[in-house]
Design a protein around this motif. Structure first.
Motif, PDB file in Angstrom:
ATOM      1  N   TYR A 168      11.019  50.348  15.773  1.00 16.66           N
ATOM      2  CA  TYR A 168      10.771  49.726  17.074  1.00 16.66           C
ATOM      3  C   TYR A 168      11.494  50.489  18.181  1.00 16.66           C
ATOM      4  CZ  TYR A 168      10.376  46.221  20.740  1.00 16.66           C
ATOM      5  OH  TYR A 168      10.099  45.588  21.939  1.00 16.66           O
ATOM      6  N   ILE A 169      12.708  50.936  17.899  1.00 12.79           N
ATOM      7  CA  ILE A 169      13.473  51.711  18.889  1.00 12.79           C
ATOM      8  C   ILE A 169      12.785  53.035  19.176  1.00 12.79           C
ATOM      9  CG2 ILE A 169      15.638  52.966  19.279  1.00 12.79           C
ATOM     10  CD1 ILE A 169      17.027  50.686  17.688  1.00 12.79           C
ATOM     11  N   ARG A 170      12.318  53.722  18.135  1.00 15.86           N
ATOM     12  CA  ARG A 170      11.659  55.022  18.326  1.00 15.86           C
ATOM     13  C   ARG A 170      10.363  54.893  19.123  1.00 15.86           C
ATOM     14  NH1 ARG A 170      13.399  55.790  12.970  1.00 15.86           N
ATOM     15  NH2 ARG A 170      11.345  55.241  12.146  1.00 15.86           N
ATOM     16  N   GLU A 171       9.721  53.737  19.018  1.00 16.64           N
ATOM     17  CA  GLU A 171       8.472  53.519  19.750  1.00 16.64           C
ATOM     18  C   GLU A 171       8.699  53.020  21.179  1.00 16.64           C
ATOM     19  OE1 GLU A 171       6.366  50.767  17.322  1.00 16.64           O
ATOM     20  OE2 GLU A 171       5.842  52.257  15.782  1.00 16.64           O
ATOM     21  N   ASN A 172       9.901  52.513  21.463  1.00 12.05           N
ATOM     22  CA  ASN A 172      10.154  51.897  22.771  1.00 12.05           C
ATOM     23  C   ASN A 172      11.421  52.397  23.458  1.00 12.05           C
ATOM     24  OD1 ASN A 172       8.035  49.476  22.847  1.00 12.05           O
ATOM     25  ND2 ASN A 172       8.875  49.570  20.778  1.00 12.05           N
ATOM     26  N   TYR A 173      11.942  53.548  23.033  1.00 13.34           N
ATOM     27  CA  TYR A 173      13.220  54.033  23.582  1.00 13.34           C
ATOM     28  C   TYR A 173      13.164  54.286  25.086  1.00 13.34           C
ATOM     29  CZ  TYR A 173      10.860  58.554  23.395  1.00 13.34           C
ATOM     30  OH  TYR A 173       9.969  59.568  23.580  1.00 13.34           O
ATOM     31  N   ALA A 174      11.966  54.514  25.630  1.00  9.25           N
ATOM     32  CA  ALA A 174      11.845  54.788  27.065  1.00  9.25           C
ATOM     33  C   ALA A 174      12.024  53.529  27.912  1.00  9.25           C
ATOM     34  CB  ALA A 174      10.487  55.417  27.367  1.00  9.25           C
ATOM     35  N   GLU A 175      11.940  52.362  27.269  1.00 11.01           N
ATOM     36  CA  GLU A 175      12.119  51.097  27.988  1.00 11.01           C
ATOM     37  C   GLU A 175      13.603  50.732  28.071  1.00 11.01           C
ATOM     38  OE1 GLU A 175       9.456  49.814  29.312  1.00 11.01           O
ATOM     39  OE2 GLU A 175       8.231  51.345  28.333  1.00 11.01           O
ATOM     40  N   LYS A 176      13.906  49.669  28.828  1.00 10.02           N
ATOM     41  CA  LYS A 176      15.288  49.183  28.931  1.00 10.02           C
ATOM     42  C   LYS A 176      15.571  48.280  27.731  1.00 10.02           C
ATOM     43  CE  LYS A 176      18.516  47.054  32.161  1.00 10.02           C
ATOM     44  NZ  LYS A 176      18.686  46.367  33.460  1.00 10.02           N
ATOM     45  N   LEU A 177      15.852  48.910  26.589  1.00  7.05           N
ATOM     46  CA  LEU A 177      16.021  48.174  25.342  1.00  7.05           C
ATOM     47  C   LEU A 177      17.400  47.538  25.243  1.00  7.05           C
ATOM     48  CD1 LEU A 177      14.431  50.222  22.411  1.00  7.05           C
ATOM     49  CD2 LEU A 177      13.646  48.098  23.422  1.00  7.05           C
ATOM     50  N   THR A 178      17.439  46.344  24.653  1.00  7.95           N
ATOM     51  CA  THR A 178      18.710  45.678  24.374  1.00  7.95           C
ATOM     52  C   THR A 178      18.750  45.278  22.907  1.00  7.95           C
ATOM     53  OG1 THR A 178      17.880  43.452  24.861  1.00  7.95           O
ATOM     54  CG2 THR A 178      18.778  44.733  26.714  1.00  7.95           C
ATOM     55  N   LEU A 179      19.941  45.032  22.411  1.00  8.05           N
ATOM     56  CA  LEU A 179      20.110  44.584  21.031  1.00  8.05           C
ATOM     57  C   LEU A 179      19.354  43.278  20.800  1.00  8.05           C
ATOM     58  CD1 LEU A 179      21.545  44.873  18.268  1.00  8.05           C
ATOM     59  CD2 LEU A 179      23.494  43.662  19.265  1.00  8.05           C
ATOM     60  N   ASP A 180      19.377  42.386  21.780  1.00 13.11           N
ATOM     61  CA  ASP A 180      18.684  41.097  21.658  1.00 13.11           C
ATOM     62  C   ASP A 180      17.183  41.296  21.450  1.00 13.11           C
ATOM     63  OD1 ASP A 180      21.194  40.201  22.295  1.00 13.11           O
ATOM     64  OD2 ASP A 180      20.501  38.640  23.644  1.00 13.11           O
ATOM     65  N   GLY A 236      14.350  57.005  29.024  1.00  9.61           N
ATOM     66  CA  GLY A 236      14.953  55.679  29.171  1.00  9.61           C
ATOM     67  C   GLY A 236      16.155  55.568  30.077  1.00  9.61           C
ATOM     68  N   TYR A 237      16.487  56.660  30.812  1.00  2.47           N
ATOM     69  CA  TYR A 237      17.643  56.611  31.719  1.00  2.47           C
ATOM     70  C   TYR A 237      17.144  56.576  33.160  1.00  2.47           C
ATOM     71  CZ  TYR A 237      20.659  57.816  27.779  1.00  2.47           C
ATOM     72  OH  TYR A 237      21.337  57.813  26.583  1.00  2.47           O
TER      73      TYR A 237
END
Length: 274
Positions: A168-180, A236-237
């Motif tokens: 999921y992280i590899r597919e969405n790393y460009a977004e503002k991802l959180t642990l939650d 993602g930055y």
């Protein structure tokens, strides 16, 4: 805060109800559903059916008055933040209700718009506090269940969970991802997912996310097609300065230096002679 709240105004005087419902900007507090009742019987019917979050209740009305409404609400365990409205003669009764927690606020009639507005705001705060306490308690139960589950969960199942999170992280790393967010995707609590990252990958969630972003940034830096700030945003930055600080810390060089070294290597420049 909750998206919206509901408010019931109970008063036998039509002018008072109209003033409370129409002359105050309740939407500023997120109050969107408005109800009214001219007596205690109609009020109880509405409370049972609509379950309003907040009730502005006149204590003195013909027939079933506000005091009786409060009594029935207590007997039937009907929830609702109550603001009592009445005159000086009811002050002692209202003081006791305030002390018992049945009534949130007591206002003398006629109450100003600001007084009512602030009283409703106080009710909204109480609702949010209760919701927060409930969420914390639910998480602590959930956490206890997961601790029990952790004792029984085989290592291969833990690895499957962490691989799903990584995917999921590899597919969405460009977004503002959180642990939650990631924890929700694999149906575990954030605390449990954090433990899994440390146990299986030997690094925290933030470190893994940074690793994925930096790997993609290095891949993009192998050409001159994109500017540094474009690459930073793509991985993602939103803050390019933060991206450059993180990149330099991990790679011991700036993004531009990394790009130039790799371009030179591609032309065979800078390689040691055999």
């Amino acid at each position: 805060m909750k998206d919206s709240y509901s408010l019931l105004v109970v008063d036998d005087e039509a002018i008072s109800r109209k003033h409370a419902l129409e002359d105050i900007r309740w939407e500023k507090l997120g109050v969107e559903e408005l109800y009214e009742a001219s007596g205690g019987l109609a009020a109880l019917d509405l409370i049972r059916r609509q379950r309003p979050d907040i009730i502005i209740l006149d204590l003195r009305m013909p027939g079933i008055d506000g005091l009786k409404v409060l009594e029935v609400m207590k007997e039937e365990r009907l929830e609702g933040q109550v603001i009592a409205l009445s005159g000086y003669s009811d002050f002692e009764a209202a003081r006791k209700m305030l002390a018992s927690g049945v009534v949130v606020e007591y206002l003398l009639k006629p109450a100003s718009e600001d007084r009512m507005f602030e009283a409703v705001y106080k009710c909204v705060e109480r609702i949010e506090e209760k919701r927060l306490v409930r969420q914390i308690r639910e998480q602590e139960k959930t956490a206890a269940k997961e601790e029990h589950l952790d004792l029984k969960l085989p290592m291969d199942r833990k690895k499957v969970l962490i691989r799903e999170a990584e995917q999921y992280i590899r597919e969405n790393y460009a977004e503002k991802l959180t642990l939650d967010q990631v924890a929700q995707q694999v149906y575990v609590t954030p605390a449990y997912l954090s433990r899994l990252f440390s146990e299986i990958d030997g690094m925290g969630f933030s470190d893994y996310l940074t690793k994925v972003r930096m790997e993609e940034a290095k891949r993009l830096l192998h050409t001159r097609r994109k500017k540094i700030y474009e690459i930073a945003e793509q991985v993602g930055y939103r803050d390019v300065k933060h991206f450059m600080r993180v990149f330099r810390k991990l790679e011991q060089c700036t993004p531009t230096e990394y790009r130039e070294k790799n371009l030179l290597k591609s032309f065979g420049i800078g390689e040691e002679k055999r």
